[in-house]
Write a protein that holds these residues in place. Structure first.
Motif, PDB file in Angstrom:
ATOM      1  N   LEU A 277       0.832  -1.210   0.000  1.00 45.78           N
ATOM      2  CA  LEU A 277       0.000   0.000   0.000  1.00 45.78           C
ATOM      3  C   LEU A 277       0.866   1.259   0.000  1.00 45.78           C
ATOM      4  O   LEU A 277       0.655   2.180  -0.801  1.00 45.78           O
ATOM      5  CB  LEU A 277      -0.929  -0.026   1.203  1.00 45.78           C
ATOM      6  N   LEU A 281       1.390   4.128  -3.154  1.00 45.01           N
ATOM      7  CA  LEU A 281       1.030   5.546  -3.067  1.00 45.01           C
ATOM      8  C   LEU A 281       1.998   6.449  -3.835  1.00 45.01           C
ATOM      9  O   LEU A 281       1.654   7.592  -4.141  1.00 45.01           O
ATOM     10  CB  LEU A 281       0.994   5.983  -1.597  1.00 45.01           C
ATOM     11  N   ALA A 404      -4.047   2.185  -3.491  1.00 46.63           N
ATOM     12  CA  ALA A 404      -2.992   3.189  -3.346  1.00 46.63           C
ATOM     13  C   ALA A 404      -2.607   3.788  -4.692  1.00 46.63           C
ATOM     14  O   ALA A 404      -2.389   4.998  -4.814  1.00 46.63           O
ATOM     15  CB  ALA A 404      -1.771   2.551  -2.675  1.00 46.63           C
ATOM     16  N   ARG A 405      -2.536   2.969  -5.722  1.00 43.43           N
ATOM     17  CA  ARG A 405      -2.186   3.488  -7.041  1.00 43.43           C
ATOM     18  C   ARG A 405      -3.297   4.356  -7.616  1.00 43.43           C
ATOM     19  O   ARG A 405      -3.030   5.276  -8.390  1.00 43.43           O
ATOM     20  CB  ARG A 405      -1.849   2.323  -7.976  1.00 43.43           C
ATOM     21  N   VAL A 407      -5.132   6.372  -5.772  1.00 43.35           N
ATOM     22  CA  VAL A 407      -4.903   7.652  -5.104  1.00 43.35           C
ATOM     23  C   VAL A 407      -3.721   8.380  -5.744  1.00 43.35           C
ATOM     24  O   VAL A 407      -3.758   9.603  -5.957  1.00 43.35           O
ATOM     25  CB  VAL A 407      -4.654   7.441  -3.601  1.00 43.35           C
ATOM     26  N   CYS A 408      -2.663   7.627  -6.090  1.00 44.53           N
ATOM     27  CA  CYS A 408      -1.484   8.238  -6.705  1.00 44.53           C
ATOM     28  C   CYS A 408      -1.824   8.851  -8.060  1.00 44.53           C
ATOM     29  O   CYS A 408      -1.350   9.942  -8.385  1.00 44.53           O
ATOM     30  CB  CYS A 408      -0.374   7.200  -6.853  1.00 44.53           C
ATOM     31  N   SER A 428       6.575  12.838  -6.335  1.00 48.70           N
ATOM     32  CA  SER A 428       6.407  11.382  -6.339  1.00 48.70           C
ATOM     33  C   SER A 428       7.706  10.663  -6.013  1.00 48.70           C
ATOM     34  O   SER A 428       7.711   9.657  -5.292  1.00 48.70           O
ATOM     35  CB  SER A 428       5.887  10.912  -7.702  1.00 48.70           C
ATOM     36  N   CYS A 435       8.632   6.272   1.435  1.00 48.55           N
ATOM     37  CA  CYS A 435       7.854   5.043   1.646  1.00 48.55           C
ATOM     38  C   CYS A 435       8.742   3.806   1.621  1.00 48.55           C
ATOM     39  O   CYS A 435       8.526   2.860   2.387  1.00 48.55           O
ATOM     40  CB  CYS A 435       6.767   4.927   0.579  1.00 48.55           C
TER      41      CYS A 435
END
Length: 453
Positions: A277, A281, A404-405, A407-408, A428, A435
């Motif tokens: 997760l 992100l 998560a991807r 949201v990214c 990013s 992360c």
């Protein structure tokens, strides 16, 4: 696939303990027909889906005039909507006691039916709905398919099995953009032709699944895990219970949604899920990476569909070697190494370098990232999930990563619209580094992600 070695017949020591051990090692290293059949389905399906994926960014941004924020929303739907249904697909497959193939088949069928609908959609809302339906199909099929791969493989060779499957899958990802490129050059209404051919290819993939993949997990997954471990002699005692294997006399777990979520009580699976997760992100969507490369290098629109070929070629070449490496040196090391490759690709895109080698380097690192993480993550998660909940357990990890991807994609599209592509990518890259550093502190136990010795 295991092929008998003819030299064994001529070897006078073939009947010796050494000969038996060698043959046993070959059998344990086998990749089962189920894995190859599922690989063929994924190869054909990826030809279909990647034909669309290759032209979709250009079609939406240039053809329909969407802003980066609007494209980020659609891209997030395309890559993250499946998170909402992966648990459903995993639960239905587990609960059915052998429905893995049929739940996966429903998912493949839904995705195939969505392809011709793109011919009718020309605005944001209907395109978003079609992409959501397409990703619903992907969400339904992914966990049952990966569960079939896991259940048909021994723990010692799961990385290799997933690597073989991902390599075949990526062969389709390599052919899809090439087919889209040729169709765009050969037709007048190129996008419509791409969507039509994509549908026809997807139907073939569904037929291969129905005809060649075993209909139940029991036929696809011979119970070799325990037998193999009973032959292992080393630091572990002979016959020692494997990670995720039920102790003798323990009742089978009933496949319910409550039992699926209860899997997160397992320390190793919980940490794997959290790591997936967190790193998701900061994983920029493939489509954004290709758009960034196009802007940096001024790639003409007609060549845009070829950019995914670089990622696919690197993924294809590295999936099996990195899967085998993960089995030997530890899945966690390879998994984090893949994110290191992605961070390096971001760094190259942020530099002022405009050399002709830039796209090759970025796409090579991008493909290496997928080869080191996609199948390796599923192989790692399989080790800490019981057979009765294999689909549900893998779906938990996939759901966290896909959400998560999603949201990214939204965040990156918004940042690009507000501050520009360079600032968005810088944010990013920093997030990925943070992360990854935090994921190091959540390292799952050696029993799951380190090689058996």
């Amino acid at each position: 696939m295991y092929v008998a070695d003819s030299r064994a017949n001529a070897d006078p020591s073939a009947g010796s303990t050494t000969g038996i051990a060698r043959r046993t090692a070959r059998v344990s290293a086998a990749v089962t027909p189920t894995v190859f059949a599922l690989g063929a389905v994924s190869l054909i399906t990826d030809v279909s889906s990647e034909m669309v994926t290759a032209v979709l960014p250009l079609y939406l941004v240039t053809g329909l005039g969407l802003s980066p924020l609007g494209f980020g929303l659609l891209d997030g739907i395309y890559n993250g909507f499946s998170a909402l249904v992966r648990l459903v697909g995993g639960h239905l497959a587990d609960r059915g006691g052998g429905r893995h193939k049929w739940i996966a088949g429903i998912g493949y069928g839904i995705s195939a039916l969505c392809k011709p609908l793109l011919l009718l959609a020309h605005t944001l809302t209907p395109i978003g709905l079609i992409l959501a339906a397409d990703r619903t199909g992907k969400g339904l099929r992914t966990a049952p398919r990966d569960a079939l791969i896991s259940l048909s493989s021994t723990p010692e060779n799961r990385g290799r099995a997933f690597g073989v499957h991902r390599a075949m899958d990526t062969a389709g990802a390599l052919l899809g953009p090439l087919a889209a490129f040729l169709i765009l050059r050969a037709t007048v209404d190129g996008y419509d032709a791409v969507f039509t051919v994509s549908f026809c290819v997807a139907v073939v993939g569904v037929l291969v699944l129905v005809l060649f993949v075993p209909g139940s997990s029991s036929t696809a997954a011979p119970r070799t895990e325990k037998a193999v471990r009973e032959r292992v002699v080393g630091k572990k005692a002979v016959g020692e219970r494997a990670v995720g294997e039920k102790p003798v006399g323990e009742k089978a777990v009933r496949p319910t949604l409550r039992a699926a979520f209860a899997l997160l009580a397992r320390r190793d699976l919980r940490r794997i899920t959290v790591c997936a997760l967190l790193l998701g992100l900061a994983t920029v969507s493939d489509s954004f990476v290709y758009l960034l490369l196009q802007r940096r290098l001024g790639v003409p629109d007609r060549w845009f569909a070829l950019l995914p070929l670089g990622t696919a070629a690197a993924f294809l070449l590295l999936a099996v070697p990195l899967g085998r490496l993960a089995d030997r040196v530890g899945r966690w090391r390879v998994f984090l190494g893949g994110h290191g490759a992605l961070l390096t690709a971001y760094a190259l895109l942020l530099t002022s370098w405009h050399g002709t080698a830039l796209p090759y380097a970025v796409l090579l690192l991008h493909g290496a990232f997928y080869a080191a993480t996609d199948g390796v993550l599923m192989a790692a998660a399989s080790d800490s999930v019981p057979e009765e909940l294999r689909s549900s357990g893998l779906a938990l990890v996939q759901t966290g990563q896909a959400a998560a991807r999603f949201v990214c994609s939204l965040g990156f599209g918004a940042a690009w619209t507000l501050w520009g592509d360079r600032t968005a990518l810088m944010a990013s890259a920093v997030a990925l580094g943070v992360c990854a550093a935090f994921a190091l502190t959540l390292r799952p136990g050696r029993s799951v992600l380190e090689p058996a010795s």
